[in-house]
Design an enzyme around this catalytic site. Sequence first.
Site, PDB file in Angstrom:
ATOM      1  N   ASP A   9       0.870  -1.175   0.000  1.00  0.00           N
ATOM      2  CA  ASP A   9       0.000   0.000   0.000  1.00  0.00           C
ATOM      3  C   ASP A   9       0.909   1.227   0.000  1.00  0.00           C
ATOM      4  O   ASP A   9       1.762   1.365   0.891  1.00  0.00           O
ATOM      5  CB  ASP A   9      -0.858  -0.050   1.278  1.00  0.00           C
ATOM      6  CG  ASP A   9      -1.845   1.100   1.361  1.00  0.00           C
ATOM      7  OD1 ASP A   9      -1.582   2.179   0.803  1.00  0.00           O
ATOM      8  OD2 ASP A   9      -2.886   0.907   2.014  1.00  0.00           O
ATOM      9  N   ILE A  10       0.732   2.107  -0.952  1.00  0.00           N
ATOM     10  CA  ILE A  10       1.648   3.240  -1.085  1.00  0.00           C
ATOM     11  C   ILE A  10       1.584   4.169   0.135  1.00  0.00           C
ATOM     12  O   ILE A  10       2.566   4.830   0.466  1.00  0.00           O
ATOM     13  CB  ILE A  10       1.417   3.990  -2.416  1.00  0.00           C
ATOM     14  CG1 ILE A  10       2.673   4.789  -2.783  1.00  0.00           C
ATOM     15  CG2 ILE A  10       0.173   4.874  -2.361  1.00  0.00           C
ATOM     16  CD1 ILE A  10       2.773   5.146  -4.233  1.00  0.00           C
ATOM     17  N   GLY A  31      -9.571   5.089  -5.239  1.00  0.00           N
ATOM     18  CA  GLY A  31      -8.276   4.451  -5.496  1.00  0.00           C
ATOM     19  C   GLY A  31      -7.157   4.980  -4.616  1.00  0.00           C
ATOM     20  O   GLY A  31      -7.344   5.228  -3.422  1.00  0.00           O
ATOM     21  N   ASP A  33      -5.767   7.842  -4.649  1.00  0.00           N
ATOM     22  CA  ASP A  33      -6.082   9.216  -4.247  1.00  0.00           C
ATOM     23  C   ASP A  33      -6.897   9.214  -2.945  1.00  0.00           C
ATOM     24  O   ASP A  33      -6.560   9.932  -1.967  1.00  0.00           O
ATOM     25  CB  ASP A  33      -6.887   9.844  -5.395  1.00  0.00           C
ATOM     26  CG  ASP A  33      -6.943  11.347  -5.364  1.00  0.00           C
ATOM     27  OD1 ASP A  33      -6.253  11.951  -4.539  1.00  0.00           O
ATOM     28  OD2 ASP A  33      -7.684  11.920  -6.195  1.00  0.00           O
ATOM     29  N   GLY A 123      -5.957   1.886 -12.821  1.00  0.00           N
ATOM     30  CA  GLY A 123      -7.097   1.489 -11.990  1.00  0.00           C
ATOM     31  C   GLY A 123      -8.364   2.032 -12.618  1.00  0.00           C
ATOM     32  O   GLY A 123      -8.777   1.602 -13.701  1.00  0.00           O
ATOM     33  N   TYR A 125      -8.870   4.610 -14.251  1.00  0.00           N
ATOM     34  CA  TYR A 125      -8.671   5.175 -15.588  1.00  0.00           C
ATOM     35  C   TYR A 125      -8.441   4.107 -16.661  1.00  0.00           C
ATOM     36  O   TYR A 125      -8.270   4.444 -17.844  1.00  0.00           O
ATOM     37  CB  TYR A 125      -7.562   6.218 -15.584  1.00  0.00           C
ATOM     38  CG  TYR A 125      -8.000   7.574 -15.019  1.00  0.00           C
ATOM     39  CD1 TYR A 125      -9.318   7.818 -14.628  1.00  0.00           C
ATOM     40  CD2 TYR A 125      -7.086   8.626 -14.898  1.00  0.00           C
ATOM     41  CE1 TYR A 125      -9.715   9.055 -14.118  1.00  0.00           C
ATOM     42  CE2 TYR A 125      -7.483   9.864 -14.400  1.00  0.00           C
ATOM     43  CZ  TYR A 125      -8.790  10.075 -14.014  1.00  0.00           C
ATOM     44  OH  TYR A 125      -9.177  11.309 -13.525  1.00  0.00           O
TER      45      TYR A 125
END
Length: 167
Positions: A9-10, A31, A33, A123, A125
């Site tokens: 997970d970023i 997502g 963001d 994702g 997009y």
Amino acid sequence: MRIIVVKGDITDQRADAIVNAANSSLLGGGGVDGAIHRKGGSEILEACRRLRASAYGRGLDAGQAVATTAGRLPAKWVIHTVGPVHSRSEDRSKTLASCYRESLRVADELGASTVAFPAVSAGIYGWPMDDAARIAVETVRATPTKVEEVRFVLFTDEAYEHFQAQM
Ligand code: AR6
């Protein structure tokens, strides 16, 4: 520059900068963001609102990047970039490549030496993961930068395997 690929997970990454797959409004979404704003707290959204009230009145164009604080995340900065929505009728690869190049340019301006990227556009997009991975890795390899470590942080096994295949 060292390029590494990890699954995770970023928002958990310790890095000077983490990159957000944002949208042009800069005001949040789903997502990556959504996860960044949720964990990073309101400071990030406040910084984004200030950008919208100043230099980015019309938002951030696809392919561009801009930095804010990382709020409560274990990073110093979030670099917000806007990927292109995937299209079957139009080749938007150059815009996707620009996201990585511009993010590294902003990282250089900040003096960030470690930068974590998600699979931008792959994702919501809709960009096919194999092609997203190829563009991401090729562009980062070809971009002159002072960044010492680029870390691709992939959320799913499928994404991780496609990025690993590019190494
Ligand atoms: N850490 C790492 N990767 C993640 C995480 C996470 N926490 N969460 C999702 N991913 P997306 P996009 C993966 O949809 O396609 C937002 O609403 C995900 O599995 O986050 O560029 C924005 O506001 C996928 O592989 O970004 C925009 O409107 C990759 O990150 C729009 O989505 C990118 O998925 C941007 O869409």
